[in-house]
Design a protein around this motif. Structure first.
Motif, PDB file in Angstrom:
ATOM      1  N   HIS A 183      58.806  69.652 -41.379  1.00 54.14           N
ATOM      2  CA  HIS A 183      57.779  70.594 -40.906  1.00 54.14           C
ATOM      3  C   HIS A 183      56.823  69.911 -39.939  1.00 54.14           C
ATOM      4  N   PHE A 184      56.412  68.695 -40.283  1.00 50.48           N
ATOM      5  CA  PHE A 184      55.478  67.934 -39.438  1.00 50.48           C
ATOM      6  C   PHE A 184      56.081  67.630 -38.073  1.00 50.48           C
ATOM      7  N   ALA A 185      57.342  67.201 -38.058  1.00 52.85           N
ATOM      8  CA  ALA A 185      57.967  66.770 -36.807  1.00 52.85           C
ATOM      9  C   ALA A 185      58.506  67.939 -35.989  1.00 52.85           C
ATOM     10  N   GLY A 186      58.794  69.066 -36.645  1.00 57.71           N
ATOM     11  CA  GLY A 186      59.424  70.166 -35.933  1.00 57.71           C
ATOM     12  C   GLY A 186      60.877  69.875 -35.651  1.00 57.71           C
ATOM     13  N   ALA A 187      61.538  69.217 -36.599  1.00 56.99           N
ATOM     14  CA  ALA A 187      62.936  68.821 -36.426  1.00 56.99           C
ATOM     15  C   ALA A 187      63.736  69.179 -37.672  1.00 56.99           C
ATOM     16  N   SER A 188      65.041  69.317 -37.500  1.00 55.55           N
ATOM     17  CA  SER A 188      65.945  69.459 -38.637  1.00 55.55           C
ATOM     18  C   SER A 188      66.314  68.062 -39.115  1.00 55.55           C
ATOM     19  N   ILE A 189      66.072  67.768 -40.399  1.00 53.46           N
ATOM     20  CA  ILE A 189      66.338  66.427 -40.931  1.00 53.46           C
ATOM     21  C   ILE A 189      67.217  66.563 -42.172  1.00 53.46           C
ATOM     22  N   LYS A 190      68.379  65.941 -42.150  1.00 49.36           N
ATOM     23  CA  LYS A 190      69.315  66.002 -43.272  1.00 49.36           C
ATOM     24  C   LYS A 190      69.842  64.610 -43.583  1.00 49.36           C
ATOM     25  N   ILE A 191      70.174  64.395 -44.846  1.00 47.05           N
ATOM     26  CA  ILE A 191      70.810  63.139 -45.261  1.00 47.05           C
ATOM     27  C   ILE A 191      72.305  63.401 -45.368  1.00 47.05           C
ATOM     28  N   ALA A 192      73.104  62.630 -44.645  1.00 47.35           N
ATOM     29  CA  ALA A 192      74.558  62.811 -44.700  1.00 47.35           C
ATOM     30  C   ALA A 192      75.079  62.413 -46.080  1.00 47.35           C
ATOM     31  N   PRO A 193      76.105  63.104 -46.596  1.00 47.55           N
ATOM     32  CA  PRO A 193      76.685  62.723 -47.888  1.00 47.55           C
ATOM     33  C   PRO A 193      77.152  61.277 -47.892  1.00 47.55           C
ATOM     34  N   ALA A 194      77.091  60.654 -49.050  1.00 47.61           N
ATOM     35  CA  ALA A 194      77.412  59.225 -49.170  1.00 47.61           C
ATOM     36  C   ALA A 194      78.815  58.914 -48.706  1.00 47.61           C
ATOM     37  N   GLU A 195      79.761  59.836 -48.938  1.00 46.42           N
ATOM     38  CA  GLU A 195      81.143  59.536 -48.588  1.00 46.42           C
ATOM     39  C   GLU A 195      81.355  59.418 -47.084  1.00 46.42           C
ATOM     40  N   ASP A 196      80.405  59.942 -46.304  1.00 48.67           N
ATOM     41  CA  ASP A 196      80.554  59.877 -44.853  1.00 48.67           C
ATOM     42  C   ASP A 196      80.446  58.459 -44.309  1.00 48.67           C
ATOM     43  N   VAL A 197      79.892  57.550 -45.063  1.00 47.84           N
ATOM     44  CA  VAL A 197      79.739  56.175 -44.579  1.00 47.84           C
ATOM     45  C   VAL A 197      80.521  55.183 -45.440  1.00 47.84           C
ATOM     46  N   GLY A 198      81.394  55.705 -46.281  1.00 50.56           N
ATOM     47  CA  GLY A 198      82.234  54.818 -47.077  1.00 50.56           C
ATOM     48  C   GLY A 198      81.439  53.982 -48.044  1.00 50.56           C
ATOM     49  N   ALA A 199      81.821  52.726 -48.179  1.00 53.72           N
ATOM     50  CA  ALA A 199      81.186  51.848 -49.170  1.00 53.72           C
ATOM     51  C   ALA A 199      80.051  51.036 -48.565  1.00 53.72           C
ATOM     52  N   LYS A 200      79.643  51.333 -47.344  1.00 50.56           N
ATOM     53  CA  LYS A 200      78.596  50.546 -46.691  1.00 50.56           C
ATOM     54  C   LYS A 200      77.243  50.787 -47.374  1.00 50.56           C
ATOM     55  N   PRO A 201      76.350  49.776 -47.310  1.00 52.70           N
ATOM     56  CA  PRO A 201      75.042  49.919 -47.992  1.00 52.70           C
ATOM     57  C   PRO A 201      74.040  50.746 -47.199  1.00 52.70           C
ATOM     58  N   HIS A 202      74.517  51.659 -46.383  1.00 54.49           N
ATOM     59  CA  HIS A 202      73.631  52.478 -45.575  1.00 54.49           C
ATOM     60  C   HIS A 202      73.963  53.951 -45.736  1.00 54.49           C
ATOM     61  N   ARG A 203      72.966  54.790 -45.506  1.00 53.01           N
ATOM     62  CA  ARG A 203      73.158  56.232 -45.444  1.00 53.01           C
ATOM     63  C   ARG A 203      72.658  56.707 -44.089  1.00 53.01           C
ATOM     64  N   VAL A 204      73.131  57.864 -43.678  1.00 55.78           N
ATOM     65  CA  VAL A 204      72.787  58.383 -42.354  1.00 55.78           C
ATOM     66  C   VAL A 204      71.807  59.542 -42.483  1.00 55.78           C
ATOM     67  N   VAL A 205      70.697  59.456 -41.731  1.00 56.21           N
ATOM     68  CA  VAL A 205      69.755  60.564 -41.602  1.00 56.21           C
ATOM     69  C   VAL A 205      70.066  61.256 -40.279  1.00 56.21           C
ATOM     70  N   ILE A 206      70.403  62.541 -40.353  1.00 50.53           N
ATOM     71  CA  ILE A 206      70.741  63.294 -39.134  1.00 50.53           C
ATOM     72  C   ILE A 206      69.509  64.081 -38.698  1.00 50.53           C
ATOM     73  N   ILE A 207      68.994  63.735 -37.511  1.00 51.78           N
ATOM     74  CA  ILE A 207      67.767  64.350 -36.990  1.00 51.78           C
ATOM     75  C   ILE A 207      68.121  65.147 -35.744  1.00 51.78           C
ATOM     76  N   ALA A 208      67.799  66.439 -35.756  1.00 50.85           N
ATOM     77  CA  ALA A 208      68.064  67.297 -34.599  1.00 50.85           C
ATOM     78  C   ALA A 208      66.753  67.930 -34.149  1.00 50.85           C
ATOM     79  N   GLY A 209      66.447  67.775 -32.866  1.00 59.10           N
ATOM     80  CA  GLY A 209      65.218  68.340 -32.334  1.00 59.10           C
ATOM     81  C   GLY A 209      64.939  67.794 -30.953  1.00 59.10           C
ATOM     82  N   PRO A 210      63.926  68.345 -30.249  1.00 59.02           N
ATOM     83  CA  PRO A 210      63.578  67.856 -28.908  1.00 59.02           C
ATOM     84  C   PRO A 210      62.970  66.458 -28.965  1.00 59.02           C
ATOM     85  N   PRO A 211      62.746  65.821 -27.812  1.00 61.69           N
ATOM     86  CA  PRO A 211      62.286  64.420 -27.792  1.00 61.69           C
ATOM     87  C   PRO A 211      61.045  64.131 -28.628  1.00 61.69           C
TER      88      PRO A 211
END
Length: 584
Positions: free
Chosen positions: A436-464
């Motif tokens: 709401h603050f940023a005016g962007a769509s923010i989602k956390i990608a499911p864990a399986e999308d990055v395999g066994a790596k120690p990272h998760r992906v935050v998908i941010i969609a919005g203008p600059p």
């Protein structure tokens, strides 16, 4: 800056006349006065004496039928970007003053001068000579709340003298070079911190704090060298009223202690039996760092000051009220010590954020950072916030590149897998507020999308600007929650997709463009070779680095893509003429 120019002097005036006037008003000066035809010069031993002469004599004292005009004597070569504005209404909001000054150009600094007068005096430095000259022309003698402003040049020691040999003069910067000693954050170092102290007081004690005809509040202001705004008209009928104190950290603390003592005395006199805690208002941006991981910072302050400290819930925040209430319980002495420690942490957070913003913001094209509202240049109860007012030349918060509304972008930001809970928050509260603050769509990608790596992906969609806000808070949250060490910089990897036909332009001939990108932004930029374009004929560009490095790299790559897109557009055929209407 202690030499005075006295104008509108009668031809009959003499050195003895000025001696008598300065002695009568007990203004220290170095005699004799230098009297010319229609004007005179007087040297004062220090700035305080010079200010007293201006305040007491200018426009008020008559000599041989003429009212004297007194101001600082400024050599022509030092009439540059620096002005002094006097006779400012005593209860004027800083935000109103800042907004007024910004109409005429970029204000590099605004410092309050300590004087014995009830009205305020500030020294202002503009970014350019013509801006300072325009401000002087427009503001001098203009009326503000029934006060006529007095504006004059004051010596600008950093001003470059006129003429081609300016670069060789000792003590001055060459024309066009940056002034390393100039304040660049709008600071008021002599008088106050950029972050004022804001407290809440019970409404029934406001009268005692103000005193009869304002005598008590004037006394506090004078003793602590502070500017105090009591927002009596806010929230009619509310049980508490906000008070804003502008001063040095020491001045703020002294004023706060005095106010607490007045409230305690009034409580005794009126037989008010309830405990009166100290309530400090702080912008939510700084509260996470104030608390620290698992509340360690707050616990240490409590232990060191022997107080009990609580902070209002996030749910109390609104778009129009970004402040949290910090309640401190203890003796007046203990609360005063706690206030010093709490505000020290808040000011450190603010200065750290502003230093980072100031260091890199001018390098990020296409972003109106002043309109982002990331940092509290104004707060509720302090007049209209300047954060909502675009600077001259800004376009209402819209990026300056392209036409119309900025296009939405998608960024995949890689964060430590263990940090997902902190980003999401309890019952998804934090990620909802962030979105709401940023005016962007923010989602956390499911864990399986990055395999066994120690990272998760935050998908941010919005203008600059939404990308800037969202990514800034994510980087900040990871630091606040101690996912990176105290001396470790937060560095993350971001992926953006570009059309496969444009990937070569990002790389450049022999890797020239991508190397220049890395040198400019301090980010690592990689376009993996042998990528198979996805269903949209796009490939990935990987960007790694600290927040501003990542932002700058993203913006530069988007610039390249915009340029490619423009070149792809069909050009009108040369020589083609529009159809002419037939003659009847």
């Amino acid at each position: 800056m202690n030499k005075l120019y006295i104008g509108n002097v009668s031809a009959e005036a003499s050195e003895e006349d000025f001696e008598a006037i300065f002695d009568q008003w007990k203004i220290p000066h170095n005699s004799p006065a230098l009297v010319k035809n229609g004007y005179a010069f007087v040297d004062c031993p220090d700035e305080k004496a010079a200010m007293k002469a201006i305040d007491v004599l200018s426009g008020k004292v008559e000599l041989h039928g003429k009212v004297l005009e007194v101001e600082h004597s400024v050599p022509k070569r030092q009439r540059s970007c620096k002005l002094q504005i006097r006779n400012i209404p005593p209860h004027m909001q800083w935000e109103v003053l800042d907004g007024m000054l910004a109409q005429y150009g970029a204000v590099e600094s605004c410092e309050q001068v300590n004087t014995d007068t009830e009205t305020a005096v500030v020294n202002v430095r503009y970014g350019a000579k013509d801006q300072a000259r325009l401000a002087l022309e427009k503001l001098n003698e203009s009326m503000m709340e029934n006060y006529a402003l007095k504006v004059s040049f004051i010596p600008d020691e950093t001003a470059a003298p006129e003429g081609p040999s300016a670069g060789g003069r000792r003590g001055y910067n060459a024309r066009g070079t940056s002034r390393s000693g100039s304040p660049s954050l709008g600071a008021r170092p002599k008088m106050q911190s950029d972050i004022p102290l804001r407290i809440l007081v019970p409404t029934q004690f406001v009268g005692a704090i103000i005193g009869k005809e304002g005598a008590t509040i004037r006394n506090i202001t004078k003793q602590t060298h502070s500017k105090i705004d009591i927002h009596r008209k806010e929230n009619a009928g509310a049980a508490e009223k906000p008070i804003t104190i502008h001063s040095t950290p020491e001045g703020c603390s002294n004023a706060c202690t005095t106010i607490m003592e007045i409230m305690q005395k009034e409580a005794l006199d009126t037989k008010f039996t309830e405990e009166i805690p100290l309530k400090i208002l702080a912008h939510n941006n700084f509260v996470g760092r104030l608390i620290g991981k698992e509340g360690r910072n707050l616990k240490k302050i409590e232990e060191d000051t022997v107080t009990k400290i609580t902070i209002s819930a996030l749910q109390d925040l609104t778009m129009y009220n970004p402040e949290r209430t910090i309640t401190v319980k203890g003796t007046i002495e203990a609360c005063a010590r706690a206030e010093e420690e709490l505000m020290k942490k808040i000011r450190e957070s603010y200065e750290s954020d502003m230093a980072a913003m100031n260091l890199q913001s001018n390098l990020i094209p296409g972003l109106n950072l002043n309109a982002l509202g990331l940092f509290p240049s104004g707060a509720p109860g302090m007049g209209h916030s300047m954060s909502s007012i675009p600077p001259p030349g800004a376009h209402g918060g819209c990026p300056s590149f392209g036409q119309g509304h900025p296009e939405s972008e998608t960024v995949h930001l890689f964060i430590p897998a263990l940090a997902v809970g902190a980003i999401i928050g309890k019952q998804g509260q934090h990620i909802k507020q962030l979105s709401h603050f940023a005016g962007a769509s923010i989602k956390i990608a499911p864990a399986e999308d990055v395999g066994a790596k120690p990272h998760r992906v935050v998908i941010i969609a919005g203008p600059p600007e939404a990308q800037f806000k969202a990514q800034c808070r994510i980087f900040g949250k990871l630091k606040e929650e101690n996912f990176f060490g105290p001396k470790e910089e937060v560095k993350l990897e971001a992926h953006i997709k570009v059309p496969s036909f444009a990937a070569g332009r990002v790389i450049g001939k022999g890797g020239k463009t991508v190397n220049e990108l890395q040198n400019l932004t301090c980010a690592e930029v990689v376009v993996p070779r042998d990528q198979t374009p996805d269903e949209n004929d796009q490939v990935i560009v990987k960007i790694s680095g600290h927040f501003f490095a990542c932002q700058l790299a993203q913006r530069k790559i988007q610039e390249i893509l915009a340029q490619v897109k423009r070149q792809q557009q069909p050009k009108p055929t040369s020589g083609a003429q529009p159809p002419q209407p037939r003659r009847k």
